[in-house]
Design an enzyme around this catalytic site. Sequence first.
Site, mmCIF file in Angstrom:
data_model
loop_
_atom_site.group_PDB
_atom_site.id
_atom_site.type_symbol
_atom_site.label_atom_id
_atom_site.label_comp_id
_atom_site.label_asym_id
_atom_site.label_seq_id
_atom_site.Cartn_x
_atom_site.Cartn_y
_atom_site.Cartn_z
ATOM 1 N N ARG A 80 12.151 71.099 -64.514
ATOM 2 C CA ARG A 80 12.821 69.999 -65.224
ATOM 3 C C ARG A 80 12.090 69.659 -66.521
ATOM 4 O O ARG A 80 12.728 69.355 -67.532
ATOM 5 C CB ARG A 80 12.936 68.780 -64.313
ATOM 6 C CG ARG A 80 13.853 67.724 -64.898
ATOM 7 C CD ARG A 80 14.193 66.645 -63.890
ATOM 8 N NE ARG A 80 13.006 65.916 -63.490
ATOM 9 C CZ ARG A 80 12.973 65.048 -62.483
ATOM 10 N NH1 ARG A 80 14.065 64.803 -61.785
ATOM 11 N NH2 ARG A 80 11.871 64.410 -62.187
ATOM 12 N N LYS A 183 14.392 64.112 -68.963
ATOM 13 C CA LYS A 183 13.471 63.013 -68.653
ATOM 14 C C LYS A 183 12.642 62.720 -69.900
ATOM 15 O O LYS A 183 11.448 63.038 -69.971
ATOM 16 C CB LYS A 183 12.595 63.391 -67.456
ATOM 17 C CG LYS A 183 12.012 62.179 -66.756
ATOM 18 C CD LYS A 183 11.536 62.541 -65.370
ATOM 19 C CE LYS A 183 10.734 61.459 -64.716
ATOM 20 N NZ LYS A 183 11.471 60.232 -64.432
#
Length: 338
Positions: A80, A183
């Site tokens: 991620r 993120k």
Amino acid sequence: MSNIDWANLSFSYIKTEYNVRSYFKDGQWSDLEETTSEQITMHMAATGIHYGQQSFEGLKAFKGKDGKVRIFRMEENAKRLQSSADGILMQAVPTELFTKAVVRAVELNLKFVPPYESGAALYIRPVLFGSGAKVGVSPADEFTFVVFVTPVGPYFKEGFKPTKQMISRQFDRAAPQGTGNLKVGGNYAASMKAGQMAHDNGYSSVLYLDSKEKKYIDEAGPANFFAIKGDKYITPLSNSILPSITNMSLIQLAEDMGLTIERRKVALEELATFDEVGACGTAAVISPIGQIDDIDEDKSYVFGDPKVAGEVSTKLYNKLRAIQYGDEADTHNWVTVL
Ligand code: PLP
Ligand code: COI
């Protein structure tokens, strides 16, 4: 550490001993540096502080009954972070460097991993940012990667007790084609005012609707949203939410428990039909939601007994925790045992 009240930790920063770092410069990542300094020195024109060219991760390490320390799904966090790096033109951290840094940061701070009985965990915070100087809006050519750790308790102070959340159309966390699926710090900056307003009004978090139509549920502050309806586990499919590793894990566990998974747009009106709802994430674990107030429409949705966590959420919570602490077999290979 004798002076830490392990059983009553909140989700806040406590100084540990070491953090680890690597620097990308002249086309390569440096060897890992181990340091006791909590400070970072960087150029005042670093893109990370001007243009938000930064991303962070959050994962946890748990101490088991057997005294062993387990890190949960760190390869997924590595992936991620790579996806976030890609999305805002940062140099991606290779998986091998990421996992090595995470393991090293935990190993160097073993005495800060909360004891099994406390139910707390060691939160691991990797952060990557542009540390090279630019004045125009363009990607840096130098990057800094840091991993620090800190022992934490539950993100929502209620822990595994239902909280109230608030829907407001006044705020968007992320644009439909923006960075909500990454993120990156900008999303969190964009959520602070709304979060503050929610707290001031007695809510644990804002439940965001999709920014375009305000018809569908997106996610819950720093966590994904899920609902239980009969034998179904339902969770929003949206381009503007963070692909949660906890949610991904709960989907698998729900499937193992024989539930049907529905990953799709979740219309706001459906809230009235759900048996249980909750927020899930590394920091939040599962935070059951007892009531959702739609403050613009002056409408409330209540789920079961709003003071008691639902049966399915409880089962999922216990199962996830059992794997993380090593009480049950790690049949999906999610855990790295140090
Ligand atoms: N959504 C947001 C906006 C988050 O900040 C987080 C926390 O990381 C999550 C969802 C949950 O993701 P994960 O389960 O990977 O921690
Ligand atoms: C996490 O769950 O790891 C998070 O990053 C949530 C929050 C502290 C931003």
